[in-house]
Design a protein around this motif. Sequence first.
Motif, PDB file in Angstrom:
ATOM      1  N   ASP A 137       0.815  -1.036  -0.054  1.00 42.45           N
ATOM      2  CA  ASP A 137      -0.166  -0.120  -0.058  1.00 42.45           C
ATOM      3  C   ASP A 137       0.773   1.339  -0.085  1.00 42.45           C
ATOM      4  OD1 ASP A 137      -2.074   2.047   0.363  1.00 42.45           O
ATOM      5  OD2 ASP A 137      -2.630   1.342   2.544  1.00 42.45           O
ATOM      6  N   ALA A 138       0.688   2.154  -0.869  1.00 41.28           N
ATOM      7  CA  ALA A 138       1.494   3.270  -1.104  1.00 41.28           C
ATOM      8  C   ALA A 138       1.061   4.476  -0.085  1.00 41.28           C
ATOM      9  CB  ALA A 138       1.258   4.047  -2.437  1.00 41.28           C
ATOM     10  N   PHE A 139       0.009   4.182   0.643  1.00 41.80           N
ATOM     11  CA  PHE A 139      -0.237   5.193   1.458  1.00 41.80           C
ATOM     12  C   PHE A 139       0.998   5.815   2.311  1.00 41.80           C
ATOM     13  CE2 PHE A 139      -1.965   6.704   5.751  1.00 41.80           C
ATOM     14  CZ  PHE A 139      -2.849   7.619   5.403  1.00 41.80           C
ATOM     15  N   ASP A 140       0.861   7.070   2.552  1.00 44.77           N
ATOM     16  CA  ASP A 140       2.184   7.693   3.312  1.00 44.77           C
ATOM     17  C   ASP A 140       1.548   8.487   4.607  1.00 44.77           C
ATOM     18  OD1 ASP A 140       4.257   9.077   4.295  1.00 44.77           O
ATOM     19  OD2 ASP A 140       4.796   9.963   2.429  1.00 44.77           O
ATOM     20  N   PRO A 141       1.568   7.679   5.763  1.00 43.84           N
ATOM     21  CA  PRO A 141       0.866   8.355   6.798  1.00 43.84           C
ATOM     22  C   PRO A 141       1.752   9.519   7.591  1.00 43.84           C
ATOM     23  CG  PRO A 141       2.178   6.415   7.460  1.00 43.84           C
ATOM     24  CD  PRO A 141       2.174   6.381   5.937  1.00 43.84           C
ATOM     25  N   ARG A 142       2.849   9.803   7.023  1.00 46.27           N
ATOM     26  CA  ARG A 142       3.590  11.032   7.591  1.00 46.27           C
ATOM     27  C   ARG A 142       3.320  12.205   6.654  1.00 46.27           C
ATOM     28  NH1 ARG A 142       7.370   9.615  11.315  1.00 46.27           N
ATOM     29  NH2 ARG A 142       7.662   7.522  11.561  1.00 46.27           N
ATOM     30  N   ARG A 143       2.984  11.990   5.395  1.00 42.68           N
ATOM     31  CA  ARG A 143       2.567  13.198   4.473  1.00 42.68           C
ATOM     32  C   ARG A 143       1.322  13.083   3.595  1.00 42.68           C
ATOM     33  NH1 ARG A 143       8.088  11.768   4.685  1.00 42.68           N
ATOM     34  NH2 ARG A 143       9.687  13.323   5.308  1.00 42.68           N
ATOM     35  N   TRP A 144       0.707  12.592   4.356  1.00 42.29           N
ATOM     36  CA  TRP A 144      -0.835  12.156   3.793  1.00 42.29           C
ATOM     37  C   TRP A 144      -1.343  13.443   3.062  1.00 42.29           C
ATOM     38  CZ3 TRP A 144      -4.916  14.980   5.231  1.00 42.29           C
ATOM     39  CH2 TRP A 144      -5.101  15.705   6.627  1.00 42.29           C
ATOM     40  N   TRP A 145      -1.195  14.524   3.366  1.00 41.12           N
ATOM     41  CA  TRP A 145      -1.637  15.911   2.826  1.00 41.12           C
ATOM     42  C   TRP A 145      -1.343  16.047   1.627  1.00 41.12           C
ATOM     43  CZ3 TRP A 145       1.402  15.490   6.822  1.00 41.12           C
ATOM     44  CH2 TRP A 145       2.584  16.328   6.782  1.00 41.12           C
ATOM     45  N   ARG A 146      -0.166  15.442   1.040  1.00 46.09           N
ATOM     46  CA  ARG A 146       0.517  15.878  -0.323  1.00 46.09           C
ATOM     47  C   ARG A 146      -0.091  15.013  -1.470  1.00 46.09           C
ATOM     48  NH1 ARG A 146       7.095  16.107   1.065  1.00 46.09           N
ATOM     49  NH2 ARG A 146       7.047  17.816   2.784  1.00 46.09           N
ATOM     50  N   ASN A 147      -0.945  13.954  -1.082  1.00 47.41           N
ATOM     51  CA  ASN A 147      -1.384  13.396  -2.261  1.00 47.41           C
ATOM     52  C   ASN A 147      -3.018  13.289  -1.917  1.00 47.41           C
ATOM     53  OD1 ASN A 147      -2.730  10.605  -2.954  1.00 47.41           O
ATOM     54  ND2 ASN A 147      -0.651  10.492  -3.943  1.00 47.41           N
ATOM     55  N   THR A 148      -3.867  13.601  -3.131  1.00 48.33           N
ATOM     56  CA  THR A 148      -5.090  13.814  -3.074  1.00 48.33           C
ATOM     57  C   THR A 148      -5.853  12.283  -2.732  1.00 48.33           C
ATOM     58  OG1 THR A 148      -5.347  13.162  -5.357  1.00 48.33           O
ATOM     59  CG2 THR A 148      -5.426  15.719  -4.639  1.00 48.33           C
ATOM     60  N   GLY A 149      -5.132  11.231  -3.074  1.00 51.91           N
ATOM     61  CA  GLY A 149      -5.903  10.060  -2.724  1.00 51.91           C
ATOM     62  C   GLY A 149      -5.672   9.476  -1.133  1.00 51.91           C
ATOM     63  N   ASP A 150      -4.492  10.006  -0.691  1.00 52.28           N
ATOM     64  CA  ASP A 150      -4.272   9.780   0.653  1.00 52.28           C
ATOM     65  C   ASP A 150      -5.050  10.796   1.493  1.00 52.28           C
ATOM     66  OD1 ASP A 150      -2.204   7.956  -0.213  1.00 52.28           O
ATOM     67  OD2 ASP A 150      -0.626   9.039   0.712  1.00 52.28           O
ATOM     68  N   ALA A 151      -5.452  11.979   0.921  1.00 51.55           N
ATOM     69  CA  ALA A 151      -6.288  12.798   1.741  1.00 51.55           C
ATOM     70  C   ALA A 151      -7.530  12.259   1.858  1.00 51.55           C
ATOM     71  CB  ALA A 151      -5.859  14.440   1.262  1.00 51.55           C
ATOM     72  N   LEU A 152      -8.222  12.023   0.630  1.00 53.45           N
ATOM     73  CA  LEU A 152      -9.461  11.457   0.967  1.00 53.45           C
ATOM     74  C   LEU A 152      -9.555   9.994   1.777  1.00 53.45           C
ATOM     75  CD1 LEU A 152     -10.156  11.980  -3.038  1.00 53.45           C
ATOM     76  CD2 LEU A 152     -11.307  13.016  -1.111  1.00 53.45           C
TER      77      LEU A 152
END
Length: 221
Positions: free
Chosen positions: A184-199
């Motif tokens: 899984d490519a989700f980045d918990p430390r910088r989640w706000w930098r990616n629209t998919g992670d932010a959603l």
Amino acid sequence: MPDHANVFMAFLPRSRTPRVLLAAGLAGMVLASICFFGVGRWLVVEDPLAKARAIAVLSGSMPLRAKEAAKLYREGYAPEIWLTHSQEPGETLAAMNIPFAGEDYYNVRVLVHEGVPQGAIHVLEPPIVNTADEMNAIAATLQRKKDGAVILVTTKAHTRRVRLLWRKIGSSRGSAIVRAASDDAFDPRRWWRNTGDALDVVREVLGLMNAWAGQPLRPGQ
């Protein structure tokens, strides 16, 4: 009757009032920043791996979760893999006489491609709508088997909600080991930098609030 805040302010020395307000504002900003930057890491939780009765692939993020389940199967953590299957959009399309192969259809093929024997794969009933339904279906199946635990395979941001829902819905019928897909490519430390992670973060925070409140919000029809 005077406002409580006005009464409090009246007792403060005038020279101290702006400093108190400034300190309170700064403290609020610091707390908000800690929550904002830390929420991604807080969402990700995993349990230590152990042998189990089955590995359950939760719906969504195909083929990521199925590939992780296949890896755990090959490593010998469980002799079976369980799949859930979604009620929608199959029912809506069926009413329009449009054939639809559900997510479980493709997950089976992913698993077989990754080396899991067809006979070790089982699709659970009844159809599910959301994660709470999945916990019910998996817990009911585990209870019928009368032994062992189940490994719940999902994606990183989803793990905390899965653990919470299992404790609320399934823990009386068996134990669960929550695991995230390692790819899984989700980045918990910088989640706000990616629209998919932010959603993902927004959806999971709202889902957790709904779970804590006892699931008052149901999926739309």
